[in-house]
Design a protein around this motif. Sequence first.
Motif, PDB file in Angstrom:
ATOM      1  N   MET A 112       0.854  -1.194   0.000  1.00  0.00           N
ATOM      2  CA  MET A 112       0.000   0.000   0.000  1.00  0.00           C
ATOM      3  C   MET A 112       0.889   1.242   0.000  1.00  0.00           C
ATOM      4  O   MET A 112       1.799   1.350   0.810  1.00  0.00           O
ATOM      5  N   THR A 113       0.600   2.140  -0.965  1.00  0.00           N
ATOM      6  CA  THR A 113       1.392   3.376  -1.021  1.00  0.00           C
ATOM      7  C   THR A 113       0.956   4.298   0.104  1.00  0.00           C
ATOM      8  O   THR A 113      -0.113   4.113   0.703  1.00  0.00           O
ATOM      9  N   GLU A 114       1.771   5.314   0.365  1.00  0.00           N
ATOM     10  CA  GLU A 114       1.440   6.253   1.450  1.00  0.00           C
ATOM     11  C   GLU A 114       0.141   7.002   1.141  1.00  0.00           C
ATOM     12  O   GLU A 114      -0.701   7.215   2.018  1.00  0.00           O
ATOM     13  N   ALA A 115      -0.041   7.348  -0.172  1.00  0.00           N
ATOM     14  CA  ALA A 115      -1.255   8.080  -0.573  1.00  0.00           C
ATOM     15  C   ALA A 115      -2.511   7.236  -0.339  1.00  0.00           C
ATOM     16  O   ALA A 115      -3.529   7.728   0.150  1.00  0.00           O
ATOM     17  N   THR A 116      -2.393   5.922  -0.700  1.00  0.00           N
ATOM     18  CA  THR A 116      -3.543   5.023  -0.502  1.00  0.00           C
ATOM     19  C   THR A 116      -3.853   4.890   0.994  1.00  0.00           C
ATOM     20  O   THR A 116      -5.022   4.912   1.425  1.00  0.00           O
ATOM     21  N   TYR A 117      -2.766   4.758   1.801  1.00  0.00           N
ATOM     22  CA  TYR A 117      -2.922   4.595   3.243  1.00  0.00           C
ATOM     23  C   TYR A 117      -3.657   5.797   3.841  1.00  0.00           C
ATOM     24  O   TYR A 117      -4.614   5.659   4.611  1.00  0.00           O
ATOM     25  N   ILE A 118      -3.242   7.017   3.417  1.00  0.00           N
ATOM     26  CA  ILE A 118      -3.880   8.249   3.927  1.00  0.00           C
ATOM     27  C   ILE A 118      -5.346   8.294   3.495  1.00  0.00           C
ATOM     28  O   ILE A 118      -6.229   8.629   4.281  1.00  0.00           O
ATOM     29  N   SER A 119      -5.588   7.890   2.251  1.00  0.00           N
ATOM     30  CA  SER A 119      -6.959   7.900   1.737  1.00  0.00           C
ATOM     31  C   SER A 119      -7.855   6.947   2.531  1.00  0.00           C
ATOM     32  O   SER A 119      -8.986   7.282   2.884  1.00  0.00           O
ATOM     33  N   ARG A 172      -7.372   5.923   5.615  1.00  0.00           N
ATOM     34  CA  ARG A 172      -7.538   6.467   6.972  1.00  0.00           C
ATOM     35  C   ARG A 172      -8.597   7.563   6.959  1.00  0.00           C
ATOM     36  O   ARG A 172      -9.440   7.639   7.870  1.00  0.00           O
TER      37      ARG A 172
END
Lengths: 154, 111
Positions: free
Chosen positions: A1-8, A10
């Motif tokens: 999971m990319t950081e952008a996906t993780y933030i999305s 959350r």
Amino acid sequence: MTEATYISVRRRAWTAASLLCMVMLACTVHFVSDYDEVTDRTITDLQGRVEAFMLSMVDAAGTPAGTYDSNKAFYTESKATILTMQSRATAIPQNQSTVDLLKKLEESINELAELHREAGDDGLTADVAGPTHAVLNVQFGAIIKHELDKKRGK
Amino acid sequence: MAIIDPEALAAQMAAAAIGVLKGEWPKVRAYAEPQFKELARIAADIEAKKLAGKITEEQARHMMKIQRNALDSVIITLKDEGLLAAEKAINAALEVAAGIVNAAIGWQLLG
């Protein structure tokens, strides 16, 4: 999971949790009405006036100032206060217990008026007023406690 | 000579209520017991005043009605807290009191 996906993910989870909280708050079921400050304040004030009246009647017993006829106005005013409170309590949803408690208080004030009227020139002597005064305070206490319990969410 | 023993009467009323409530009595006790004691005290007081010629039947009836209203207020509060058996229990206590008080005083004050 990319950081952008993780933030999305959350953010979505946070939004979903917030929405759930809002829905739960909106759906809270009330079985008893909310605390009513006017009822609390008015009944406490009436209790004070009844207390003062009972004490002054014992002092005035056996004199013209202590007869029922000299004090009719007190009963009229007290009953008017209770009837006004009953109207207000009836208009508040889920408030039947308060309405019933106020009806019982109205009945007791009527009984007190009859007790006073039938005492004639003797007025409300300590023999009669003492026990009655204590019992009336139980009724006032029940109404005040009932209102404060709503405030505490009981 | 006085017949009503207020402590014994209050205890008999409590016993009748306990018989109905059983496990729920501790929740009701704090509200009901002081009222049973007060009713018993007023009944004994009325009996003494009747013997001394200081009270009429009508005055006694009004005093007992106010006491009954106070007990009804306790019932309303308890039912609102979910203690639905409170009414049946307090009525059982009042039935016991009525038998004793009405017979001792000779006036139909309760029931």
